[in-house]
Design an enzyme around this catalytic site. Structure first.
Site, PDB file in Angstrom:
ATOM      1  N   LYS A 112       0.821  -1.213   0.000  1.00 60.26           N
ATOM      2  CA  LYS A 112       0.000   0.000   0.000  1.00 60.26           C
ATOM      3  C   LYS A 112       0.853   1.260   0.000  1.00 60.26           C
ATOM      4  O   LYS A 112       0.525   2.243  -0.648  1.00 60.26           O
ATOM      5  CB  LYS A 112      -0.941   0.016   1.211  1.00 60.26           C
ATOM      6  N   LYS A 197      -5.773  -9.952  -5.627  1.00 60.55           N
ATOM      7  CA  LYS A 197      -6.920 -10.210  -4.743  1.00 60.55           C
ATOM      8  C   LYS A 197      -8.124  -9.365  -5.162  1.00 60.55           C
ATOM      9  O   LYS A 197      -7.957  -8.246  -5.634  1.00 60.55           O
ATOM     10  CB  LYS A 197      -6.487  -9.835  -3.320  1.00 60.55           C
ATOM     11  N   LYS A 200     -11.733  -4.414  -2.096  1.00 60.19           N
ATOM     12  CA  LYS A 200     -12.938  -3.599  -2.225  1.00 60.19           C
ATOM     13  C   LYS A 200     -12.651  -2.108  -2.362  1.00 60.19           C
ATOM     14  O   LYS A 200     -13.554  -1.325  -2.553  1.00 60.19           O
ATOM     15  CB  LYS A 200     -13.854  -3.833  -1.036  1.00 60.19           C
TER      16      LYS A 200
END
Ligand code: AMP
Ligand code: TRP
Length: 346
Positions: A112, A197, A200
């Site tokens: 991230k 992955k 969301k």
């Protein structure tokens, strides 16, 4: 009875990955077999660029979806992280046990932070310390088990390390928890990029099935899923990630086994069609219940109020014990202070 704790971040709309990797297990298994707490971890949603109104909206939606997915407030505790101060209180103490090096080794942080830097943005300090807050979530409740998808296994491992280290240095205070990861669909992949992955955080994603997607949207997304070169349906996560992802999703929806299912299909088209219908059927009752709950926001609010009250009472003694163990001076009770003042004056 065994204690279970898990959480979901309100950083985006919940996905099929959240449901198959975590929430379904919470509703079908954990709440029936243990003393379980499920939390909308809103403080975690502040670790990346965020819009306050959106976080608020998504927190309410996530709580509603947890109930829609079958969490029963008579059987388990459903609450919002920021309603219980003990999480932040304990997190600071655990920051005094964790090291800078171990935080920087966390895969999710590295990924991230790299993404953020690529975009030219800055990395919030809370993104680095996030796994410590997650450890506090778990350890405050003395959880034995943490049902999560595969991507969270490293954070639960860190939680174990911190619990063991604290107990060794300052005396036995925390239960050492373990992650429980589902056998099938522990990592649902993005339908358009089967190497990543199904996350969301991106809002519109043709490769992401959201729990509130209309049936026709679900069908379209599954039918357009990227498959692999080759024609035969083979279960091989490394070599055939696209098809294997569909087999896992279908297996999870039908309580089957992906390797067995691969023998049933001769074409990608037939596999996609059955997978799409299985997902539509899986989501149908969740969506229906969500609609009912949306019509009764006062009920959801009351569940969260009672949940936070119960959670607070459970966490308080453990967090107080950790404060004492690490060397913080206990605050005198109000009554005791008054007594001391009176006797000094006398
Ligand atoms: P998050 O959306 O990161 O807050 O995750 C909430 C829970 O869903 C965690 O236990 C995750 O491990 C799980 N989860 C999230 N995405 C997936 C996915 N694509 N496949 C399986 N589990 C997932
Ligand atoms: N970090 C988890 C995720 O991104 C969410 C989470 C926060 C969590 N605290 C937790 C999960 C405690 C399990 C237990 O998915």
């Amino acid at each position: 009875m065994k204690r279970v704790f898990s959480g979901v971040k309100p950083t985006g709309h919940l996905t099929l990955g959240n449901y198959l990797g975590a929430m379904r297990q919470w509703a079908e298994v954990d709440q029936h077999r243990s003393d379980a707490l499920f939390c909308v971890v809103d403080l975690h949603a502040l670790t990346v660029d965020h819009d306050p109104a959106r976080v608020r909206r998504l927190s309410r939606q996530a709580a509603t979806l947890l109930l829609a997915a079958g969490l029963d407030p008579e059987l388990c505790t459903v609450f919002v992280q920021s309603h219980v101060d003990e999480h932040a209180r304990l997190s600071y103490v655990l920051e005094c046990v964790a090291t800078d090096g171990e935080m920087r080794r966390m895969i999710q942080y590295k990924e991230k932070a790299a993404r953020e830097r690529e975009r030219g943005g800055s990395v919030r300090l809370s993104l680095l310390t996030y796994p410590v807050l997650m450890a506090a979530d778990i350890l405050a409740y003395g959880a034995d088990e943490v049902p999560v998808g595969d991507d969270q296994a490293q954070h639960v491992e860190l939680t174990r390390d911190l619990a063991v280290r604290f107990n060794q240095r300052y005396g036995h205070t925390f239960v050492v928890p373990r992650a429980t990861v589902p056998a099938v669909a522990a990592r649902v992949m993005n339908l358009q990029e089967p190497a990543s992955k199904m996350g969301k955080s991106d809002d519109v994603g043709p490769g992401i099935v959201y729990l509130l997607d209309e049936p026709d949207v679900v069908r379209k997304k599954v039918m357009r899923a990227v498959t692999d070169s080759g024609q035969d349906v083979v279960y091989d996560r490394e070599g055939r990630p696209g098809v294997s992802n569909l087999l896992e999703i279908l297996a999870a929806c039908t309580n089957g086994n992906p390797a067995d299912l691969s023998g049933v299909y001769e074409s990608y088209g037939a596999l996609k069609k059955d997978t799409a219908e299985a997902v539509v059927e899986l989501l149908r009752p969740v969506q229906a219940r969500h609609k009912e709950l949306c019509a009764d926001p006062a009920y959801v609010e009351e569940v969260l109020r009672r949940g936070a009250e119960k959670a607070r009472a459970m966490a308080r003694p453990t967090v107080d014990a950790a404060y004492r163990a690490i060397g913080l001076l206990p605050a005198a009770e109000t009554g005791a202070v008054t007594g001391a003042v009176v006797s000094a004056a006398g």
